[in-house]
Design an enzyme around this catalytic site. Structure first.
Site, PDB file in Angstrom:
ATOM      1  N   LYS A 188       0.690  -1.300   0.060  1.00 17.81           N
ATOM      2  CA  LYS A 188      -0.116  -0.078   0.108  1.00 17.81           C
ATOM      3  C   LYS A 188       0.860   1.286  -0.178  1.00 17.81           C
ATOM      4  CE  LYS A 188      -1.948   2.686   3.012  1.00 17.81           C
ATOM      5  NZ  LYS A 188      -1.803   3.855   2.376  1.00 17.81           N
ATOM      6  N   GLU A 220      10.684  15.535  14.453  1.00 19.66           N
ATOM      7  CA  GLU A 220      10.984  15.333  13.123  1.00 19.66           C
ATOM      8  C   GLU A 220      10.096  16.225  12.184  1.00 19.66           C
ATOM      9  OE1 GLU A 220       9.509  11.871  11.095  1.00 19.66           O
ATOM     10  OE2 GLU A 220      11.605  11.725  10.066  1.00 19.66           O
ATOM     11  N   GLU A 249      10.286   0.752   9.768  1.00 19.97           N
ATOM     12  CA  GLU A 249      11.344   1.821   9.420  1.00 19.97           C
ATOM     13  C   GLU A 249      10.498   3.102   9.680  1.00 19.97           C
ATOM     14  OE1 GLU A 249      14.266   1.535   8.437  1.00 19.97           O
ATOM     15  OE2 GLU A 249      14.514  -0.541   7.403  1.00 19.97           O
ATOM     16  N   CYS A 294      14.008  10.643   5.642  1.00 16.04           N
ATOM     17  CA  CYS A 294      14.268  10.322   7.015  1.00 16.04           C
ATOM     18  C   CYS A 294      15.616  10.201   7.604  1.00 16.04           C
ATOM     19  CB  CYS A 294      13.686   8.939   7.153  1.00 16.04           C
ATOM     20  SG  CYS A 294      14.187   7.670   5.917  1.00 16.04           S
TER      21      CYS A 294
HETATM   22  P1  NAD Z   1       2.713   8.236   7.808  1.00 15.34           P
HETATM   23  O1  NAD Z   1       3.338   7.488   8.987  1.00 15.34           O
HETATM   24  O2  NAD Z   1       1.831   9.192   8.082  1.00 15.34           O
HETATM   25  O3  NAD Z   1       2.452   7.196   6.373  1.00 15.34           O
HETATM   26  C1  NAD Z   1       3.001   6.147   6.066  1.00 15.34           C
HETATM   27  C2  NAD Z   1       1.994   5.222   5.360  1.00 15.34           C
HETATM   28  O4  NAD Z   1       1.064   4.745   6.434  1.00 15.34           O
HETATM   29  C3  NAD Z   1       0.913   5.757   4.381  1.00 15.34           C
HETATM   30  O5  NAD Z   1       0.776   4.923   3.396  1.00 15.34           O
HETATM   31  C4  NAD Z   1      -0.486   6.112   5.106  1.00 15.34           C
HETATM   32  O6  NAD Z   1      -1.316   5.728   4.408  1.00 15.34           O
HETATM   33  C5  NAD Z   1      -0.096   4.792   6.108  1.00 15.34           C
HETATM   34  N1  NAD Z   1      -0.891   4.815   7.351  1.00 15.34           N
HETATM   35  C6  NAD Z   1      -1.419   5.943   7.907  1.00 15.34           C
HETATM   36  N2  NAD Z   1      -2.225   5.723   9.078  1.00 15.34           N
HETATM   37  C7  NAD Z   1      -2.160   4.311   9.116  1.00 15.34           C
HETATM   38  C8  NAD Z   1      -2.821   3.492   9.973  1.00 15.34           C
HETATM   39  N3  NAD Z   1      -3.556   3.877  10.915  1.00 15.34           N
HETATM   40  N4  NAD Z   1      -2.753   2.075   9.767  1.00 15.34           N
HETATM   41  C9  NAD Z   1      -2.005   1.710   8.717  1.00 15.34           C
HETATM   42  N5  NAD Z   1      -1.411   2.407   7.824  1.00 15.34           N
HETATM   43  C10 NAD Z   1      -1.572   3.834   7.958  1.00 15.34           C
HETATM   44  O7  NAD Z   1       4.231   8.892   7.030  1.00 15.34           O
HETATM   45  P2  NAD Z   1       4.208   9.631   5.784  1.00 15.34           P
HETATM   46  O8  NAD Z   1       3.817  11.308   6.488  1.00 15.34           O
HETATM   47  O9  NAD Z   1       3.823   9.171   4.439  1.00 15.34           O
HETATM   48  O10 NAD Z   1       5.776   9.618   5.505  1.00 15.34           O
HETATM   49  C11 NAD Z   1       6.863  10.435   6.446  1.00 15.34           C
HETATM   50  C12 NAD Z   1       7.325   9.582   7.621  1.00 15.34           C
HETATM   51  O11 NAD Z   1       7.956   8.306   7.025  1.00 15.34           O
HETATM   52  C13 NAD Z   1       8.530  10.259   8.375  1.00 15.34           C
HETATM   53  O12 NAD Z   1       8.269  10.092   9.785  1.00 15.34           O
HETATM   54  C14 NAD Z   1       9.660   9.696   7.830  1.00 15.34           C
HETATM   55  O13 NAD Z   1      10.648   9.568   8.473  1.00 15.34           O
HETATM   56  C15 NAD Z   1       9.255   8.063   7.582  1.00 15.34           C
HETATM   57  N6  NAD Z   1      10.118   7.609   6.660  1.00 15.34           N
HETATM   58  C16 NAD Z   1      11.125   6.679   7.214  1.00 15.34           C
HETATM   59  C17 NAD Z   1      11.819   5.980   6.564  1.00 15.34           C
HETATM   60  C18 NAD Z   1      12.807   4.857   7.084  1.00 15.34           C
HETATM   61  O14 NAD Z   1      13.480   4.152   6.238  1.00 15.34           O
HETATM   62  N7  NAD Z   1      13.123   4.722   8.198  1.00 15.34           N
HETATM   63  C19 NAD Z   1      11.874   6.073   4.941  1.00 15.34           C
HETATM   64  C20 NAD Z   1      11.169   7.029   4.600  1.00 15.34           C
HETATM   65  C21 NAD Z   1      10.159   7.823   5.393  1.00 15.34           C
END
Ligand code: NAD
Length: 504
Positions: free
Chosen positions: A184, A392, A259, A293
């Protein structure tokens, strides 16, 4: 300059890719993919409902026995073909990624797309190197060996900041190891995940091995994590959502790989190459408009270099060209959305009461005002425990703080809940050696910040999660280890039976 990628034509049949076919969602809710450079919708689709999640899990479960039963060589060949198709389509991928994310086209062309193709090549090779560590006659009477087996259907959830690379990082190790997958992507950025799955199909990877659900986190995402047909959850995203995902995965006893967020420190010792540190800090803070990230977010600079570092960063930030992401000359694109821009501006505006905004801290006016742009921003004078140092932000914002002794620099670097990545800058091998040992992060760079490679693992310490993407280490997430034990004696009454039967 207009982006030639036509999402409406390409995904006219819908944004759900299940068992090798595109279809519409049935959630009853529409979602628009918006070009953040203009604020205009470029593709509207119906989000996945639970029915699409069920159908995708079902397709992945049906594809599993054949794919898991393929030889490593067969899976490797399919992944080599996949890498070749990605290579042929590189420019289309770059355009689609830039359109949905607002990334400068040079970043898409020279980082996201080649990195993803290299990942596919790497896992094509690695698929033939899955091995168990132990085999032998450890008891004398038996032969033991290890089988590494795929887990089954993997349910993966990805963020919007690097949609193609996240699809590659999630899908490739999983399928190289013989699993099938339902991915997803973030609802804002489904386009390159869909192209990725279609390219796999074109390369001859069987239908159902890779499925894409374009849906909202709360319903489609949670349904996928809790689904009884899913054996493992692999999540990349924020720490807050990761906690929720962990609750659901744990309550359904699934293997979990998280992650999560980061707040990478950038520690500059007083013998560092100042020019290198200044360039590294600005590039490391601004890559992908700071929506990375591992981005450099907190620079700690030893007192003798502090003033020169701050003025060097401010001067260099002033040269960064904001502009149309489709233009090769653009250095910094918009943030992913106006909401994200406002969130970033909120952090900076709140910091004005306790810190100094040296440069930036505003959205550009004029031609760029319609996009989600925000100027490169440098903040100084913030306390270590302030929001701008601890949270962050995920935007083009760098905070710089001074430190005196080496102990203090390393302690400050470790002083947030996160532990994804860090860098240390010095010409002294003992200082850098100490930084690599004592900074608690999944990656520590010395005299650089950001580079990643397929052969090396990426993953966090502390609240940045656990488990590894990329490299052969990712197979530890996507395989389960089975101990097989053969009796070598061929006797009916084994020696150890005395513990049950005594002397009889
Ligand atoms: P997010 O946590 O808001 O969303 C990530 C994903 O989770 C999306 O696909 C979203 O639709 C889904 N999601 C949201 N609520 C959910 C729920 N209740 N249950 C299941 N899935 C759900 O993050 P974002 O805003 O899309 O991305 C930014 C974040 O991602 C930052 O915190 C960044 O640090 C992190 N990130 C981490 C890495 C890593 O490798 N550690 C890499 C890239 C991004």
């Amino acid at each position: 300059m207009s982006n030639p990628f036509q999402a409406d034509e390409r995904f006219a049949d819908g944004a759900q890719y299940i068992a090798g076919e595109l279809r519409p969602g049935t959630s009853g809710r529409e979602h628009a993919v918006v070009d953040p450079a203009t604020g205009e919708a470029v593709y509207t689709y119906e989000l996945a409902g639970t029915a699409e999640v069920d159908a995708a899990v079902d397709a992945a479960a049906r594809a599993f026995p054949e794919w898991a039963g393929a030889t490593p060589g067969e899976r490797s060949e399919a992944l080599h073909r996949f890498a070749a198709v990605l290579g042929d389509r590189a420019e289309e991928f770059a355009q689609a990624e830039t359109l949905q994310c607002g990334k400068p086209i040079k970043l898409s062309r020279e980082f996201d797309v080649p990195g993803s193709i290299d990942n596919a090549s790497f896992f094509a090779g690695a698929a033939r190197h899955l091995e168990g560590k132990s085999a032998g006659e450890y008891t004398g009477d038996h032969t033991s060996y290890i089988r590494r087996e795929p887990i089954g259907v993997v349910g993966s959830i990805a963020p919007w900041n690097y949609p193609l690379q996240m699809a590659a990082w999630k899908v490739l190790p999983a399928v190289a190891a013989g699993n099938t997958i339902v991915l997803k992507p973030a609802e804002l950025t489904p386009l390159t995940s869909l192209l990725f799955a279609q390219a796999a199909d074109e390369a001859g990877i069987p239908a159902g091995v890779i499925n894409i659900i374009s849906g909202a986190g709360r319903d489609a995402g949670e349904h996928l994590v809790g689904h009884p047909g899913v054996a493992m959850t692999s999540f990349t995203g924020s720490t807050a959502v990761g906690k929720r995902v962990a609750e659901i995965a744990t309550s359904t006893v699934k293997r979990l790989h998280l992650e999560l967020g980061g707040k990478a420190p950038f520690v500059v010792f007083d013998d560092a190459d100042l020019e290198a540190a200044v360039h590294g800090a600005v590039a490391g803070a601004l890559i992908n408009t700071g929506q990375d990230c591992t981005a450099a977010t907190r620079a700690y600079v030893q007192r003798p270099l502090y003033d020169a570092f701050v003025s060097g960063v401010a001067d260099l930030m002033a040269t960064v060209r904001l502009g149309d992401p489709a233009d090769r000359a653009t250095d910094l694109g918009p943030l992913i959305s106006h909401a994200q821009r406002d969130r970033v501006a909120g952090f900076v505006d709140r910091a004005r009461s306790y810190a100094t905004v040296v440069t930036g801290g505003e959205a550009p006016q004029g031609e760029l005002a319609k996009g989600a742009y925000y100027r490169p921003t440098l903040v100084t004078g913030a306390a270590q425990d302030s929001e701008i140092v601890q949270a962050e932000i995920f935007g083009p914002v760098l905070v710089v703080l001074p430190f005196d002794g080496d102990d203090e620099g390393i302690a400050l670097a470790n002083d947030t809940p996160y532990g994804l990545a860090a860098s240390a800058w010095s010409r002294d091998v003992y200082r850098t050696g100490r930084a690599t040992r004592e900074i608690k992060a999944g990656c520590v760079w010395i005299n650089d910040h950001i580079p990643i490679l397929s052969e090396m693992p990426h993953g966090g310490y502390k609240a940045s999660g656990f488990g590894k993407d990329m490299s052969a280490y990712s197979f530890d997430e996507y395989t389960q280890v089975k101990h097989v034990m053969y009796d070598n004696t061929a006797v009916a009454r084994k020696d150890w039976h005395r513990t049950v039967f005594g002397d009889r």
